[in-house]
Design an enzyme around this catalytic site. Structure first.
Site, PDB file in Angstrom:
ATOM      1  N   PHE A  12       0.813  -1.226   0.000  1.00 52.93           N
ATOM      2  CA  PHE A  12       0.000   0.000   0.000  1.00 52.93           C
ATOM      3  C   PHE A  12       0.845   1.274   0.000  1.00 52.93           C
ATOM      4  O   PHE A  12       0.315   2.359   0.209  1.00 52.93           O
ATOM      5  CB  PHE A  12      -0.933   0.006   1.222  1.00 52.93           C
ATOM      6  CG  PHE A  12      -1.923  -1.127   1.216  1.00 52.93           C
ATOM      7  CD1 PHE A  12      -3.112  -1.020   0.514  1.00 52.93           C
ATOM      8  CD2 PHE A  12      -1.658  -2.302   1.885  1.00 52.93           C
ATOM      9  CE1 PHE A  12      -4.022  -2.070   0.475  1.00 52.93           C
ATOM     10  CE2 PHE A  12      -2.559  -3.363   1.869  1.00 52.93           C
ATOM     11  CZ  PHE A  12      -3.753  -3.245   1.160  1.00 52.93           C
ATOM     12  N   GLU A  44       4.120   6.293  -3.669  1.00 53.85           N
ATOM     13  CA  GLU A  44       5.352   6.862  -4.210  1.00 53.85           C
ATOM     14  C   GLU A  44       5.510   8.278  -3.662  1.00 53.85           C
ATOM     15  O   GLU A  44       4.528   8.997  -3.497  1.00 53.85           O
ATOM     16  CB  GLU A  44       5.297   6.892  -5.740  1.00 53.85           C
ATOM     17  CG  GLU A  44       5.536   5.525  -6.322  1.00 53.85           C
ATOM     18  CD  GLU A  44       5.394   5.487  -7.837  1.00 53.85           C
ATOM     19  OE1 GLU A  44       5.595   6.524  -8.483  1.00 53.85           O
ATOM     20  OE2 GLU A  44       5.079   4.407  -8.363  1.00 53.85           O
ATOM     21  N   CYS A  95      -0.645   2.897 -10.622  1.00 54.82           N
ATOM     22  CA  CYS A  95      -1.582   2.026  -9.895  1.00 54.82           C
ATOM     23  C   CYS A  95      -3.056   2.295 -10.175  1.00 54.82           C
ATOM     24  O   CYS A  95      -3.756   1.417 -10.681  1.00 54.82           O
ATOM     25  CB  CYS A  95      -1.314   2.120  -8.402  1.00 54.82           C
ATOM     26  SG  CYS A  95       0.276   1.402  -7.957  1.00 54.82           S
ATOM     27  N   LYS A 124      -4.550   1.482 -13.779  1.00 60.50           N
ATOM     28  CA  LYS A 124      -4.532   0.056 -14.166  1.00 60.50           C
ATOM     29  C   LYS A 124      -5.358  -0.792 -13.194  1.00 60.50           C
ATOM     30  O   LYS A 124      -6.007  -1.750 -13.609  1.00 60.50           O
ATOM     31  CB  LYS A 124      -3.105  -0.452 -14.301  1.00 60.50           C
ATOM     32  CG  LYS A 124      -2.462  -0.980 -13.051  1.00 60.50           C
ATOM     33  CD  LYS A 124      -1.145  -1.669 -13.337  1.00 60.50           C
ATOM     34  CE  LYS A 124      -0.333  -1.853 -12.068  1.00 60.50           C
ATOM     35  NZ  LYS A 124      -0.980  -2.609 -11.002  1.00 60.50           N
ATOM     36  N   LYS A 148       2.417  12.862  -9.464  1.00 59.34           N
ATOM     37  CA  LYS A 148       2.252  13.531  -8.174  1.00 59.34           C
ATOM     38  C   LYS A 148       3.616  13.995  -7.697  1.00 59.34           C
ATOM     39  O   LYS A 148       4.640  13.588  -8.270  1.00 59.34           O
ATOM     40  CB  LYS A 148       1.583  12.609  -7.165  1.00 59.34           C
ATOM     41  CG  LYS A 148       2.403  11.406  -6.761  1.00 59.34           C
ATOM     42  CD  LYS A 148       1.658  10.686  -5.655  1.00 59.34           C
ATOM     43  CE  LYS A 148       2.378   9.451  -5.211  1.00 59.34           C
ATOM     44  NZ  LYS A 148       1.706   8.787  -4.123  1.00 59.34           N
TER      45      LYS A 148
HETATM   46  N1  LIG Z   1       4.446   1.833  -7.693  1.00 65.25           N
HETATM   47  C1  LIG Z   1       3.628   1.874  -6.668  1.00 65.25           C
HETATM   48  O1  LIG Z   1       3.400   2.900  -6.047  1.00 65.25           O
HETATM   49  C2  LIG Z   1       2.933   0.621  -6.204  1.00 65.25           C
HETATM   50  C3  LIG Z   1       2.282   0.611  -4.966  1.00 65.25           C
HETATM   51  C4  LIG Z   1       1.670  -0.559  -4.546  1.00 65.25           C
HETATM   52  C5  LIG Z   1       1.664  -1.674  -5.358  1.00 65.25           C
HETATM   53  N2  LIG Z   1       2.270  -1.630  -6.577  1.00 65.25           N
HETATM   54  C6  LIG Z   1       2.280  -2.841  -7.382  1.00 65.25           C
HETATM   55  O2  LIG Z   1       3.551  -3.464  -7.238  1.00 65.25           O
HETATM   56  C7  LIG Z   1       3.938  -4.090  -8.460  1.00 65.25           C
HETATM   57  C8  LIG Z   1       5.266  -3.543  -8.932  1.00 65.25           C
HETATM   58  O3  LIG Z   1       5.102  -2.168  -9.228  1.00 65.25           O
HETATM   59  P1  LIG Z   1       6.346  -1.192  -9.455  1.00 65.25           P
HETATM   60  O4  LIG Z   1       5.798   0.166  -9.594  1.00 65.25           O
HETATM   61  O5  LIG Z   1       7.387  -1.468  -8.422  1.00 65.25           O
HETATM   62  O6  LIG Z   1       6.861  -1.748 -10.869  1.00 65.25           O
HETATM   63  P2  LIG Z   1       8.189  -1.354 -11.659  1.00 65.25           P
HETATM   64  O7  LIG Z   1       7.838  -1.397 -13.089  1.00 65.25           O
HETATM   65  O8  LIG Z   1       8.793  -0.105 -11.088  1.00 65.25           O
HETATM   66  O9  LIG Z   1       9.203  -2.544 -11.316  1.00 65.25           O
HETATM   67  C9  LIG Z   1       9.027  -3.862 -11.732  1.00 65.25           C
HETATM   68  C10 LIG Z   1      10.396  -4.501 -11.905  1.00 65.25           C
HETATM   69  O10 LIG Z   1      10.209  -5.901 -12.108  1.00 65.25           O
HETATM   70  C11 LIG Z   1      11.256  -6.345 -12.967  1.00 65.25           C
HETATM   71  N3  LIG Z   1      10.950  -7.697 -13.477  1.00 65.25           N
HETATM   72  C12 LIG Z   1      10.086  -8.086 -14.429  1.00 65.25           C
HETATM   73  N4  LIG Z   1      10.129  -9.428 -14.578  1.00 65.25           N
HETATM   74  C13 LIG Z   1      11.039  -9.882 -13.693  1.00 65.25           C
HETATM   75  C14 LIG Z   1      11.532 -11.182 -13.359  1.00 65.25           C
HETATM   76  N5  LIG Z   1      11.107 -12.287 -13.968  1.00 65.25           N
HETATM   77  N6  LIG Z   1      12.463 -11.273 -12.407  1.00 65.25           N
HETATM   78  C15 LIG Z   1      12.926 -10.189 -11.766  1.00 65.25           C
HETATM   79  N7  LIG Z   1      12.496  -8.938 -12.031  1.00 65.25           N
HETATM   80  C16 LIG Z   1      11.573  -8.799 -12.988  1.00 65.25           C
HETATM   81  C17 LIG Z   1      11.331  -5.247 -14.020  1.00 65.25           C
HETATM   82  O11 LIG Z   1      12.538  -5.280 -14.725  1.00 65.25           O
HETATM   83  C18 LIG Z   1      11.181  -4.004 -13.122  1.00 65.25           C
HETATM   84  O12 LIG Z   1      12.444  -3.523 -12.705  1.00 65.25           O
HETATM   85  C19 LIG Z   1       2.778  -3.854  -9.439  1.00 65.25           C
HETATM   86  O13 LIG Z   1       1.892  -4.941  -9.382  1.00 65.25           O
HETATM   87  C20 LIG Z   1       2.107  -2.625  -8.865  1.00 65.25           C
HETATM   88  O14 LIG Z   1       0.749  -2.551  -9.196  1.00 65.25           O
HETATM   89  C21 LIG Z   1       2.919  -0.512  -7.008  1.00 65.25           C
END
Ligand SMILES: NC(=O)c1ccc[n+]([C@@H]2O[C@H](COP(=O)([O-])OP(=O)(O)OC[C@H]3O[C@@H](n4cnc5c(N)ncnc54)[C@H](O)[C@@H]3O)[C@@H](O)[C@H]2O)c1
Length: 451
Positions: free
Chosen positions: A155, A158, A266, A269, A332
């Site tokens: 939760f 960023e 987030c 999507k 943001k």
């Molecule tokens: N960004 C946010 O604020 C936030 C908050 C809560 C939840 N989430 C959720 O968390 C998840 C990740 O979001 P994010 O923003 O950190 O994504 P991101 O795109 O910043 O990072 C994802 C990373 O995963 C790596 N990756 C892909 N396949 C891989 C594999 N097989 N092995 C290792 N690494 C691999 C990519 O290279 C990338 O660096 C999503 O489901 C998102 O919805 C994001």
């Protein structure tokens, strides 16, 4: 505890740093070799306040390491977190290819009992798919190791991610295994020393909780944006209305500021994915469809106002010859993330209308260059972009825009016009200072006329 985290992005890297900070041995795994090489040399691929210092400290103290070698990371860890992306597929549903790809890697590499934790935002039922994918790989290898799949949605926000992770409002754990719940509690205990904020529930409810939370927040944003648009047409002031309703303890003040629409990696999507999940169960999630629709329209509001204010109505490109300076690009403040940022829609629209666009953002210029290339002008000075511009549009509410040098702004702009998508200033004060100031939903008391 020995843990590995798949995905060194906004969530994975923060989680890795924070778990290492509390004494665990953490291996962050990513398939992006450039990212991992950079991290090994102390280069942090994203901007997140406090993250760099925490990564460097834990790296130098030997608790945090980075690798592309997933097999070694899995074998060295009891707990494997999956924090990879879940982007929308063509039909809006969450694309699970990265999550299931990691699950298969785990199945191929594990040599003993493992706990696999889904931290990515994934639809209800994904833990079953992860379990099946691992089981399938184990069967192919002809081995049978015990493992447990847990849902632990993230939760964090960023811009405040470290604080959110270190002092969470709650940690949701979806599991039907008491032993695993205890282990997760041990892992999260350092972050909730004052008060237990861990909520243990069944896996499907945990998966749903994340979507419900984001859908609720997106709904509040779209609701308030529509209230603001209506205020504007009715001569009411949304700032007063916000205070009036926020004081109700059932409503509260958070997430009631109007703006140019929600964006980021987030809300857009996750709203889409929940609509799609509902469709898969033959359920029409009418409310969320409206939330999404309202948000798409809200992204047009700032450009509409600029065109109304400065455009020549008869022309195909009504802003030809106009220069628009934009403050803020990230979706943001306190992040460089431009994924689905309203700034993209706004600037594309201004360009299509013939305007010359100049932009400033304290952190997101690099990301913006990937989106707009040479089509707009960039500056690291918020004032330099104002020289000779026809108007200033405020898109993101970075702190440095809150109390700017108004004399300097007025002196630099060709006409002192500010279209404020974040309602940062007092309309009366701006009018008294000689600005044509156009905020969102603040036309009460005849401060700005409605067209
Ligand atoms: N960004 C946010 O604020 C936030 C908050 C809560 C939840 N989430 C959720 O968390 C998840 C990740 O979001 P994010 O923003 O950190 O994504 P991101 O795109 O910043 O990072 C994802 C990373 O995963 C790596 N990756 C892909 N396949 C891989 C594999 N097989 N092995 C290792 N690494 C691999 C990519 O290279 C990338 O660096 C999503 O489901 C998102 O919805 C994001």
């Amino acid at each position: 505890m020995k843990i590995c985290i798949f995905g060194a992005g906004y969530v994975g890297l923060v989680a890795a740093a924070c778990f290492a900070e509390s004494g665990n041995t953490v291996i962050a795994v990513d398939i992006d070799e450039t990212k991992i090489e950079g991290l090994k040399q102390g280069i942090i691929p994203i901007y997140e306040p406090g993250l760099k210092e925490m990564v460097l400290r834990n790296q130098s103290e030997g608790r945090l390491s980075f690798t592309t070698d997933s097999t070694a990371a899995i074998q060295a860890s009891l707990v494997s977190f999956i924090a990879v992306g879940t982007p929308p597929g063509e039909d809006g549903s969450a694309d699970l290819k990265y999550v299931l790809g990691v699950a298969r890697e785990i199945g191929r590499a594990m040599t003993g009992f493992k706990i696999i934790v889904d931290k990515s935002t994934v639809p209800v039922g994904t833990a079953d798919k992860v379990r099946d994918a691992i089981q399938h790989e184990l069967a192919l290898r002809g081995v049978d190791y015990e493992f447990d799949v847990v849902s632990n949605p993230e939760f964090l926000k960023e811009g405040a991610a470290i604080d959110d992770f270190m002092k969470p409002d709650r940690v949701v754990i979806g599991t039907d295994n008491v032993r695993t719940a205890e282990l997760m509690k041990e892992l999260y205990d350092p972050f909730m020393r004052k008060q237990n904020r861990m909520i243990v529930m069944d896996i499907r409810s945990a998966e749903m909780t994340k979507y419900a939370a984001n859908a609720m927040l997106a709904t509040r944003i779209s609701f308030m944006n529509q209230i603001a648009n209506l205020c504007e047409r009715m001569g009411a002031d949304v700032a007063a209305v916000r205070e009036g309703i926020g004081s109700d303890s059932r409503i509260g003040y958070d997430f009631l500021f109007p703006g140019p629409g929600y964006g980021g990696s987030c809300f857009p999507k996750d709203v889409k994915a929940l609509i799609r999940t509902a469709e898969e169960c033959d359920y029409d999630f009418l409310l969320l469809k409206a939330v999404e629709d309202v948000n798409e329209r809200q992204k047009e509001v700032l450009a509409d106002k600029l065109i109304r204010e400065l455009g020549s109505p008869d022309e195909e490109q009504p802003l030809t010859g106009r220069i628009i300076a934009c403050w803020g690009l990230a979706f943001k403040p306190r992040t460089d993330d431009m994924r689905e940022a309203p700034a993209i829609t706004i600037i594309e629209r201004l360009l299509a209308a013939g305007a010359t666009v100049r932009v400033h953002d304290p952190e997101a210029l690099k990301e913006a260059k990937k989106v707009f290339g040479e089509r707009i002008e960039y500056s690291s000075s918020q004032y330099a972009i104002l020289d000779g511009a026809d108007a200033l549009a405020i898109i993101t509410d970075w702190n440095e825009y809150r109390n700017p040098d108004f004399d300097r702004i007025k002196g630099a702009l060709k006409s002192p016009t500010i279209i404020d998508g974040r309602n940062l200033y007092k309309p009366q004060r701006m009018a008294a200072a000689g600005f044509r100031y156009i905020p969102l939903g603040r036309c009460g008391g005849g401060i700005c006329e409605v067209k």
